[in-house]
Design a protein around this motif. Sequence first.
Motif, mmCIF file in Angstrom:
data_model
loop_
_atom_site.group_PDB
_atom_site.id
_atom_site.type_symbol
_atom_site.label_atom_id
_atom_site.label_comp_id
_atom_site.label_asym_id
_atom_site.label_seq_id
_atom_site.Cartn_x
_atom_site.Cartn_y
_atom_site.Cartn_z
ATOM 1 N N GLY A 204 -2.471 13.704 17.152
ATOM 2 C CA GLY A 204 -1.463 12.715 17.110
ATOM 3 C C GLY A 204 -0.373 12.786 17.156
ATOM 4 N N GLY A 205 -0.203 13.938 15.217
ATOM 5 C CA GLY A 205 0.278 13.498 14.687
ATOM 6 C C GLY A 205 0.783 12.901 12.645
ATOM 7 N N TYR A 206 -0.058 11.198 13.233
ATOM 8 C CA TYR A 206 -0.489 10.571 12.094
ATOM 9 C C TYR A 206 -1.648 10.500 11.687
ATOM 10 N N LEU A 207 -1.999 10.692 10.882
ATOM 11 C CA LEU A 207 -3.243 10.983 9.755
ATOM 12 C C LEU A 207 -3.446 9.022 10.007
ATOM 13 N N LEU A 208 -2.824 8.270 9.551
ATOM 14 C CA LEU A 208 -2.921 6.476 9.372
ATOM 15 C C LEU A 208 -2.151 5.752 10.259
ATOM 16 N N PRO A 209 -2.262 6.083 11.341
ATOM 17 C CA PRO A 209 -1.055 5.233 12.224
ATOM 18 C C PRO A 209 -0.530 4.349 12.334
ATOM 19 N N ASP B 9 3.707 15.598 0.095
ATOM 20 C CA ASP B 9 2.709 14.302 0.469
ATOM 21 C C ASP B 9 3.115 14.096 1.322
ATOM 22 N N LEU B 10 4.156 13.032 1.451
ATOM 23 C CA LEU B 10 3.961 11.582 2.329
ATOM 24 C C LEU B 10 4.154 12.038 3.839
ATOM 25 N N ASP B 11 4.180 13.612 3.899
ATOM 26 C CA ASP B 11 4.245 13.732 5.897
ATOM 27 C C ASP B 11 2.892 13.466 5.962
ATOM 28 N N LEU B 12 1.401 13.178 5.263
ATOM 29 C CA LEU B 12 0.350 12.576 5.998
ATOM 30 C C LEU B 12 -0.132 11.591 6.087
ATOM 31 N N PHE B 13 1.438 10.685 5.466
ATOM 32 C CA PHE B 13 1.376 8.755 5.709
ATOM 33 C C PHE B 13 2.082 8.611 6.486
ATOM 34 N N LEU B 14 3.297 9.482 7.216
ATOM 35 C CA LEU B 14 4.511 9.430 8.005
ATOM 36 C C LEU B 14 3.457 7.913 9.115
ATOM 37 N N SER B 15 3.827 6.956 8.909
ATOM 38 C CA SER B 15 3.440 5.873 10.577
ATOM 39 C C SER B 15 5.028 4.670 10.529
ATOM 40 N N SER B 16 5.364 3.902 11.361
ATOM 41 C CA SER B 16 6.484 3.312 11.987
ATOM 42 C C SER B 16 6.489 2.304 10.758
ATOM 43 N N ARG B 17 5.002 1.574 10.594
ATOM 44 C CA ARG B 17 4.541 0.254 10.252
ATOM 45 C C ARG B 17 4.206 0.632 8.872
ATOM 46 N N LEU B 18 4.268 1.179 7.963
ATOM 47 C CA LEU B 18 4.507 0.773 6.744
ATOM 48 C C LEU B 18 5.840 0.207 5.928
ATOM 49 N N ALA B 19 5.494 -0.881 5.539
ATOM 50 C CA ALA B 19 6.160 -1.844 4.780
ATOM 51 C C ALA B 19 6.316 -1.595 2.966
#
Length: 282
Positions: A217-222, A237-247
């Motif tokens: 799915g491309g996202y470790l923690l979607p 390393d931030l690529d591991l935590f790409l998320s459209s919801r990260l605030a």
Amino acid sequence: MAEQVILTNFRVAWDILGRKVHRALPDDGCLMGQLRWEVQRFLYSVQRNRSVFSEEEFSGLEQEISDMIQSLVKATRATSPLNSSPTNTPREMHRALLIPEIVQSIILQLAHEIFRTEGALACLARTCTLFSEHALDFLWRDLRELQYLIMCMPQDVWATHKSGPETIFTIRRPIVDTDWERVSYYSHRVRHLRYLASNKDSRHNICAALLETTIPGGYLLPNLVSLWDCRLESPRDLDLFLSSRLAHLRWSIHDETLLPVFTERFPALQRVHLDGRYSGAE
């Protein structure tokens, strides 16, 4: 105000527990034993929070609970497996438990610090499908260290060893697609990640292994909302935590030139904490 809310919660919980005990079949020894445990845990919670009750109410409630425990003890002893009928059929689940809001309310009560006991949510997650999903959502919502998620992979993927006072988490072999099956079942439930790992070597091992594999799915923690004390070594390393919801993000290096990188990768970002000092010695 807070004490009044706690007191009201106890009164409601006692009313529900009392009705549950009175509805139980007296010849069901297994259920009697389970109810006895629940009532004993409730008594323990009441005693721990004695200050919210008046002396008169506490004494009366304590006596009522003690009497109920004694009744359940007698009912349990009176029930023998030799007298149980093999033709007994299980009762249907109460229809009220089909209402999601009621199930969520039960989960919230268990998750509340007053009623929470070690492993209570984990036990509930193994009870039945109805409770499992809601309980697992709460269990995995706040993830302290990422390695706990990696430990859901097969045991030949990871290992730990002692290095002085620290425990080092290592990846033993390349991660393949089939290793993600159980991880994917839990990862979408994570909303908050506190630490990647407790020490630098473990963080490096985890990030290096994950960056070399393809994450389903491309996202470790979607559904990740906050990432605190991440202590990443590189913006890559931030690529591991790409998320459209990260605030919310806390970055271990004070470098304001990274702000455009953060805002580009995390469109929902609201707060960034830049800290040039680690909170612990490494």
